[in-house]
Design an enzyme around this catalytic site. Sequence first.
Site, PDB file in Angstrom:
ATOM      1  N   CYS A  86       0.816  -1.231   0.000  1.00 23.78           N
ATOM      2  CA  CYS A  86       0.000   0.000   0.000  1.00 23.78           C
ATOM      3  C   CYS A  86       0.842   1.271   0.000  1.00 23.78           C
ATOM      4  CB  CYS A  86      -0.958   0.007   1.174  1.00 23.78           C
ATOM      5  SG  CYS A  86      -2.149  -1.326   1.068  1.00 23.78           S
ATOM      6  N   HIS A  98      -3.381   7.297   1.728  1.00 24.75           N
ATOM      7  CA  HIS A  98      -3.754   5.938   1.333  1.00 24.75           C
ATOM      8  C   HIS A  98      -5.123   5.640   1.933  1.00 24.75           C
ATOM      9  CE1 HIS A  98      -3.962   1.767   0.666  1.00 24.75           C
ATOM     10  NE2 HIS A  98      -3.721   1.419   1.914  1.00 24.75           N
ATOM     11  N   ASN A 107     -10.040  -0.074  -0.402  1.00 26.30           N
ATOM     12  CA  ASN A 107      -8.571   0.010  -0.354  1.00 26.30           C
ATOM     13  C   ASN A 107      -8.005  -0.601  -1.643  1.00 26.30           C
ATOM     14  OD1 ASN A 107      -5.840  -0.388   0.123  1.00 26.30           O
ATOM     15  ND2 ASN A 107      -6.115  -1.136   2.206  1.00 26.30           N
TER      16      ASN A 107
HETATM   17  N1  ACO Z   1     -18.555  -8.309   8.868  1.00 24.87           N
HETATM   18  C1  ACO Z   1     -19.050  -8.498  10.099  1.00 24.87           C
HETATM   19  N2  ACO Z   1     -18.272  -8.737  11.167  1.00 24.87           N
HETATM   20  C2  ACO Z   1     -16.944  -8.784  10.979  1.00 24.87           C
HETATM   21  C3  ACO Z   1     -16.357  -8.595   9.710  1.00 24.87           C
HETATM   22  C4  ACO Z   1     -17.221  -8.363   8.628  1.00 24.87           C
HETATM   23  N3  ACO Z   1     -16.763  -8.150   7.376  1.00 24.87           N
HETATM   24  N4  ACO Z   1     -15.011  -8.698   9.842  1.00 24.87           N
HETATM   25  C5  ACO Z   1     -14.760  -8.930  11.124  1.00 24.87           C
HETATM   26  N5  ACO Z   1     -15.925  -8.988  11.829  1.00 24.87           N
HETATM   27  C6  ACO Z   1     -16.096  -9.212  13.246  1.00 24.87           C
HETATM   28  C7  ACO Z   1     -14.906  -9.918  13.863  1.00 24.87           C
HETATM   29  O1  ACO Z   1     -15.014 -11.310  13.710  1.00 24.87           O
HETATM   30  C8  ACO Z   1     -15.022  -9.485  15.310  1.00 24.87           C
HETATM   31  O2  ACO Z   1     -16.002 -10.266  15.933  1.00 24.87           O
HETATM   32  P1  ACO Z   1     -15.789 -10.794  17.457  1.00 24.87           P
HETATM   33  O3  ACO Z   1     -15.686  -9.534  18.282  1.00 24.87           O
HETATM   34  O4  ACO Z   1     -17.015 -11.610  17.708  1.00 24.87           O
HETATM   35  O5  ACO Z   1     -14.511 -11.576  17.438  1.00 24.87           O
HETATM   36  C9  ACO Z   1     -15.553  -8.056  15.224  1.00 24.87           C
HETATM   37  O6  ACO Z   1     -16.138  -7.952  13.920  1.00 24.87           O
HETATM   38  C10 ACO Z   1     -14.496  -6.988  15.393  1.00 24.87           C
HETATM   39  O7  ACO Z   1     -13.362  -7.309  14.575  1.00 24.87           O
HETATM   40  P2  ACO Z   1     -12.066  -6.391  14.569  1.00 24.87           P
HETATM   41  O8  ACO Z   1     -11.087  -6.956  13.610  1.00 24.87           O
HETATM   42  O9  ACO Z   1     -11.601  -6.172  15.974  1.00 24.87           O
HETATM   43  O10 ACO Z   1     -12.687  -5.021  14.006  1.00 24.87           O
HETATM   44  P3  ACO Z   1     -12.008  -3.619  13.837  1.00 24.87           P
HETATM   45  O11 ACO Z   1     -12.858  -2.601  14.463  1.00 24.87           O
HETATM   46  O12 ACO Z   1     -10.546  -3.623  14.187  1.00 24.87           O
HETATM   47  O13 ACO Z   1     -12.123  -3.371  12.252  1.00 24.87           O
HETATM   48  C11 ACO Z   1     -10.705  -3.457  10.267  1.00 24.87           C
HETATM   49  C12 ACO Z   1     -11.452  -4.256  11.359  1.00 24.87           C
HETATM   50  C13 ACO Z   1     -11.740  -2.709   9.465  1.00 24.87           C
HETATM   51  C14 ACO Z   1      -9.957  -4.437   9.397  1.00 24.87           C
HETATM   52  C15 ACO Z   1      -9.732  -2.442  10.915  1.00 24.87           C
HETATM   53  O14 ACO Z   1      -8.991  -3.075  11.929  1.00 24.87           O
HETATM   54  C16 ACO Z   1      -8.770  -1.833   9.919  1.00 24.87           C
HETATM   55  O15 ACO Z   1      -9.141  -1.087   9.052  1.00 24.87           O
HETATM   56  N6  ACO Z   1      -7.468  -2.089  10.082  1.00 24.87           N
HETATM   57  C17 ACO Z   1      -6.434  -1.466   9.282  1.00 24.87           C
HETATM   58  C18 ACO Z   1      -6.273  -2.038   7.932  1.00 24.87           C
HETATM   59  C19 ACO Z   1      -5.193  -1.254   7.202  1.00 24.87           C
HETATM   60  O16 ACO Z   1      -4.911  -0.112   7.495  1.00 24.87           O
HETATM   61  N7  ACO Z   1      -4.525  -1.789   6.283  1.00 24.87           N
HETATM   62  C20 ACO Z   1      -3.497  -0.921   5.664  1.00 24.87           C
HETATM   63  C21 ACO Z   1      -2.675  -1.510   4.839  1.00 24.87           C
HETATM   64  S1  ACO Z   1      -3.423  -2.678   3.746  1.00 24.87           S
HETATM   65  C22 ACO Z   1      -2.112  -3.256   2.792  1.00 24.87           C
HETATM   66  O17 ACO Z   1      -0.980  -2.888   2.948  1.00 24.87           O
HETATM   67  C23 ACO Z   1      -2.399  -4.324   1.814  1.00 24.87           C
END
Ligand code: ACO
Length: 321
Positions: free
Chosen positions: A113, A248, A278
């Site tokens: 990214c 990004h 993304n």
């Molecule tokens: N739909 C419904 N529920 C979901 C989904 C989904 N698509 N995905 C995960 N959940 C659930 C999980 O299972 C979890 O359930 P649980 O509490 O029962 O275990 C709950 O939702 C919370 O999951 P988290 O992963 O803790 O959610 P979070 O608030 O952290 O959001 C996300 C996840 C959106 C991925 C976030 O962490 C994020 O954006 N992270 C950064 C990603 C990023 O910046 N990447 C950059 C580089 S990418 C690259 O280089 C290729």
Amino acid sequence: MMRSVITGSGSALPRTVLTNAELAERVDTSDKWIVERTGIHQRYIAQDDETTSSLAIDAARKALDAAGVDASEVDLIVLATATPDQTFPATATTVQHALGCNGGIAFDVAAVCSGFLYALATADSMLRTGMARRALVIGAETFSRILDWEDRTTCVLFGDGAGALVLEVQDVAGDGPGILSTRLHADGAHTDLLYVDGGPSTTQTVGHLRMKGREVFRHAVVNLAEVLGEVLDDAGFTACDIDWVVPHQANARILDATARKLGLPAEKVIITVDRHANTSAASVPLAFDTGVRDGRIKKGDLVMFEAMGGGFTWGASLVRL
Ligand code: ACO
């Protein structure tokens, strides 16, 4: 003073939109969860006849057109991607041939990214040291091809697309246009948080993207705030001087948190994650081109590019248009 000046931009998206509601028919998710956690409403997905190179070529042609530059005048192509058409040759050479500017330099850069920031810095260095005069800097991805469509924690986050800039070396005054300062970083200690579980040297398969999103999020906010401060200090500006941040587009919440840390109003941040999701290395030039074409980003503006991605890699670049 010799500087690399952005003289045109272009972008390209696949034909097909995939909405959150459509995704919710495939995996256990909902439009509400995706919008609340990420700000994403839809993403574009490449069909079989659309590839990383075809999107890159489309974006590059539009950038050349905007710059009023003929492809034959381009002597450097740096293409950032983590989803090349083939393991080799570099997708940049496919683009070069399609554009008809054979003979110059063309290669790919892999920093996921942050790839576009790495490509921009590489092209900037090569232009200012006289290795080339006019570059196409491209970010292009078909991340849909490396997603595990049964993993709801990752498949909802990504999309396909491409963006391109024309970068030309020019002799400009101190307060004139050009790339003013850039910082790049990498820290390989966190490869287990964001990676693809395949590759030619290990599994001989392409593999699928794996991410521990919550941990990536934490690192992203800290690293991005730090690198933005470094770039501003290097160039002798403060956050108040910035006209536009073009980040990004990983997650609307990361964009909000980073802007808050910098003390920047949300209206100064270009956001396309709602429509594009993304798109990895394509997201910064895609967002930039969106802001230019809708009239928000103008000549003379001070623009901050920033990105963080797998590796981890991260970086930022301050540019006067
Ligand atoms: N739909 C419904 N529920 C979901 C989904 C989904 N698509 N995905 C995960 N959940 C659930 C999980 O299972 C979890 O359930 P649980 O509490 O029962 O275990 C709950 O939702 C919370 O999951 P988290 O992963 O803790 O959610 P979070 O608030 O952290 O959001 C996300 C996840 C959106 C991925 C976030 O962490 C994020 O954006 N992270 C950064 C990603 C990023 O910046 N990447 C950059 C580089 S990418 C690259 O280089 C290729």
